[in-house]
Design an enzyme around this catalytic site. Structure first.
Site, PDB file in Angstrom:
ATOM      1  N   GLY A 301      64.535  50.387 -45.484  1.00  0.00           N
ATOM      2  CA  GLY A 301      63.635  49.848 -46.495  1.00  0.00           C
ATOM      3  C   GLY A 301      62.725  48.781 -45.915  1.00  0.00           C
ATOM      4  O   GLY A 301      62.450  48.751 -44.709  1.00  0.00           O
ATOM      5  N   SER A 302      62.293  47.871 -46.767  1.00  0.00           N
ATOM      6  CA  SER A 302      61.211  46.960 -46.394  1.00  0.00           C
ATOM      7  C   SER A 302      61.585  45.893 -45.378  1.00  0.00           C
ATOM      8  O   SER A 302      60.703  45.168 -44.902  1.00  0.00           O
ATOM      9  CB  SER A 302      60.642  46.296 -47.650  1.00  0.00           C
ATOM     10  OG  SER A 302      60.023  47.270 -48.467  1.00  0.00           O
ATOM     11  N   THR A 303      62.866  45.746 -45.025  1.00  0.00           N
ATOM     12  CA  THR A 303      63.181  44.815 -43.933  1.00  0.00           C
ATOM     13  C   THR A 303      62.506  45.271 -42.639  1.00  0.00           C
ATOM     14  O   THR A 303      62.236  44.457 -41.758  1.00  0.00           O
ATOM     15  CB  THR A 303      64.701  44.711 -43.712  1.00  0.00           C
ATOM     16  OG1 THR A 303      65.244  46.018 -43.528  1.00  0.00           O
ATOM     17  CG2 THR A 303      65.377  44.045 -44.907  1.00  0.00           C
TER      18      THR A 303
END
Length: 702
Positions: A301-303
């Site tokens: 995901g956005s990490t």
């Protein structure tokens, strides 16, 4: 007559003696060698101990304690000997006494004794093993004839559920009649050769009765050698707190898996690591034998956007003030959307970072950085290989860059699967001067007899994907994720330390399709911002809660409690100076009494996103007002009349909605927190001063 019978017998023995003395063999055996062998045949084992495991301060994690196995001797040399054997008429009393100590009924003990009365000795199965010193002494006090004990090694874990996926466990194994401890999981397994003891032995000369001849020298002797002690990088204080908070999270949300890791980015030392589900290595009721932090890979995901941002900054292609239109991005025939499908209008790139905008990162990866160059940075951050952390079972990432589309999607966190440890290692470059440190949990190995250090684990630099300046600018760009009122990570802010980081919410793929409504939530944060001392990564796999419950609501309480305490334990001074969100903060000028069109034009030039309200020709009021600070891309509300046509509020922050209500004295009714998802007055509907406006808000999921 007697002489006649005796003479042949005498001659036979004389002849046989003469034969043996000359030829020294019988049936092909050298009799002298055989006699010598038998004379020295007695062997005694010399005991040694398995090495123990400690935390960084020497607190015990895995230690050795004595345990005992109870034995009842029923026959000795074919004869019953009082006080050395248990007599049948003593069975009932012995069963009664033993039942008060070992977990067997009196009837079961008596039955076992009676059924085996013709055997030399018997044991009592599992209930008669692993007895403590206290249990042994309690039984000895009964003075039961024939009852004795065999001492065996036992591994004990005093902290119980404590970094169990790291430490693992060792259990008893029967090695040709000798009980030894063998590591079966975690450090106990991976360093089994280091921890394992070497038993000694010697053979001694015995007399005809089998007793050692005291004056004889030992013919063969091997000295016993204890295993080496292992000191880990874990801090027992932080680890215990993390385990406690992880258990609270696990019990409340029932995720399939969860992990939390705290690392010193300057050395790569793992300060604490807790997985769920976990186990007590003393009882070993284990539901999962994997270490989620290294043996599971998933789309992060956005990490992952952290490293796309860092690459763009390092290449000089990131401009925080560059305006772009959020909402959707088209790549070939594929259209990507922000989690807020309508977007936030035209906003600066830095605000796109705070919003976790997929569109912003698609532009950075595809149009600014270029997909080929992005691949280079993917490899430079070592996402293409295992970290080499000293934990067993580490897997590698999984990616397919044959398709440019997959490369682009990887830039904002889907399509490619990585491990939590890979994310943590890459983040160490952002938290320091651009150098990545290899994560490790072993601090040193020590000879337990001499105290001499056998092996030391020093910080290992595994790459420098970005410069120190790029790392600093990346942290500054991420600041608003936590510390602005539009960031997706606001709930992770600490009162005493400036936290920067990135949230992540990833879909889960199975059999080529994404599961509906199933997510892995994650967050990676570091503090203090100027010079991070610690980095913490948390991932929660499919929490079984209300679908509206976001990752930050699940994980932020754990992060805040543990990170604040961990920094204090590390003697990190709390931040004392208030800091602006971003270098792009500006001061609002006055637009009142300006013409509508001129005001809109000047507001855009000042990096506002102007919203003109009403059909008037002149601005009569504004929000924010003159002198207030603002960041580039912030909405500027310009009032030109007492009535106006309602704009689309979807994606507006609560602050902006409150500003609108203040300008027109609206009766505002709010449901939820975060950003607007629906409004009671539709787009284009006329609104007058004093009207009632109802809005629903939700926190972002990325």
């Amino acid at each position: 007559m007697a002489i006649v019978c005796f003479t042949p017998l005498f001659l036979f023995f004389v002849g046989w003696f003469f034969y043996l003395s000359v030829f020294q063999t019988y049936k092909g055996e050298n009799m002298l060698a055989f006699a010598e062998e038998e004379r020295w045949k007695a062997v005694s084992t010399l005991k040694a101990e398995r090495g123990e495991i400690y935390d960084r301060f020497g607190q015990p994690i895995a230690i050795n304690i004595p345990s005992y196995r109870i034995v009842a001797v029923l026959k000795l040399g074919g004869e019953r000997v009082e006080n050395k054997t248990l007599m049948p008429d003593e069975f009932a009393e012995a069963a009664k006494q033993l039942a008060t100590v070992i977990p067997m009924t009196e009837a079961d003990i008596l039955k076992r004794l009676e059924q085996n009365k013709d055997r030399g000795q018997i044991e009592f199965g599992v209930p008669g093993r692993d007895l403590t010193v206290d249990q042994k002494e309690e039984i000895e006090a009964f003075e039961i004839p024939g009852v004795t004990f065999v001492e065996e090694p036992k591994r004990y874990y005093p902290n119980k559920v404590f970094a169990s996926s790291v430490v693992g466990y060792a259990q008893k194994i029967d090695q040709n009649g000798r009980i030894e401890l063998v590591g079966e999981l975690g450090i106990e397994k991976s360093l089994n050769d280091v921890l394992s003891e070497s038993y000694g032995l010697y053979r001694f000369e015995k007399d005809l009765a089998g007793r050692q001849i005291v004056s004889s020298d030992e013919q063969l002797k091997i000295d016993p050698e204890d295993g080496a002690d292992v000191q880990l990088t874990l801090d027992h204080r932080i680890q215990q707190l993390l385990d406690t908070k992880m258990e609270e999270l696990y019990q409340e949300y029932k995720p399939k898996n969860a992990t939390a890791i705290i690392m010193d980015p300057k050395t790569g030392e793992i300060i604490a690591l807790s997985d769920r589900p976990s186990f007590d290595p003393n009882t070993r009721e284990i539901s999962s034998y994997s270490n989620f932090s290294v043996s599971s890979r998933f789309e992060p995901g956005s990490t992952m956007k952290i490293f796309t941002l860092a690459a763009a900054i390092n290449e000089g292609v990131y401009n925080p003030n560059e305006l772009y239109k959020s909402g959707s991005y088209k790549y070939g025939k594929t259209v990507f959307n922000d989690y807020n499908i309508t977007g936030w209008g035209t906003i600066p790139m830095v605000e796109g970072v705070w919003h976790s905008s997929n569109v912003a990162f698609s532009i950075l990866a595809n149009e600014r950085l270029g997909l080929s160059r992005y691949e280079d940075y993917f490899n430079a951050f070592k996402f293409d290989q295992r970290t080499g952390v000293d934990l067993p079972g580490e897997v590698n990432s999984q990616f397919d860059f044959e398709s440019p589309l997959n490369v682009l999607i990887t830039a904002w966190g889907q399509s490619t699967a990585v491990t939590p440890m890979q994310i943590l290692q890459a983040t160490s470059a952002i938290a320091t001067d651009g150098t990545m440190k290899q994560p490790h949990v072993i601090k040193k190995v020590v000879n337990r007899e001499t105290g001499e250090t056998i092996r030391t684990k020093n910080p290992k630099i595994v790459g420098q994907p970005i410069t120190a300046e790029a790392a600093k600018q990346t942290r500054e760009a991420l600041d608003g994720v936590v510390n602005s009122d539009v960031g997706t990570g606001q709930l992770y802010a600490l009162d005493n330390y400036r936290v920067v980081g990135k949230t992540g919410t990833a879909q889960i793929a199975e059999n080529g399709k994404y599961l509906s409504g199933q997510y892995i939530h994650s967050f990676v944060g570091m503090a203090p911002e100027d010079d991070p001392e610690l980095v913490m990564y948390i991932a929660v796999d499919r929490p079984n809660g209300d679908s509206s419950t976001t990752g930050p609501r699940i994980m932020a309480p754990l992060f805040k409690d543990v990170m604040d305490v961990a920094l204090r334990y590390r003697s990190v001074e709390p931040d004392k100076q208030a800091k602006s969100i971003d270098a792009s903060t500006k001061t609002t000028a006055s637009f009142v009494d300006q013409g509508r069109d001129d005001a809109v034009k000047e507001a855009k030039a000042a990096a506002f996103t102007p919203v003109a309200l009403g059909n008037g020709e002149t601005v009569t009021a504004q929000s924010p007002v003159e002198g207030q600070p603002y960041v580039v891309g912030e909405r500027l509300l310009l009032k030109t009349a007492d009535s106006f046509a309602m704009p689309t509020l979807k994606g507006w922050s609560l602050r902006d909605v409150k500003r609108l209500a203040t300008l027109y004295q609206l009766n505002l009714e709010i449901d939820g927190t975060g950003f607007v998802t629906s409004q009671s007055i539709g787009k284009g509907k006329p609104v007058k001063t004093g009207a009632t406006l109802k809005v629903k808000l939700a926190s972002p999921s990325n």
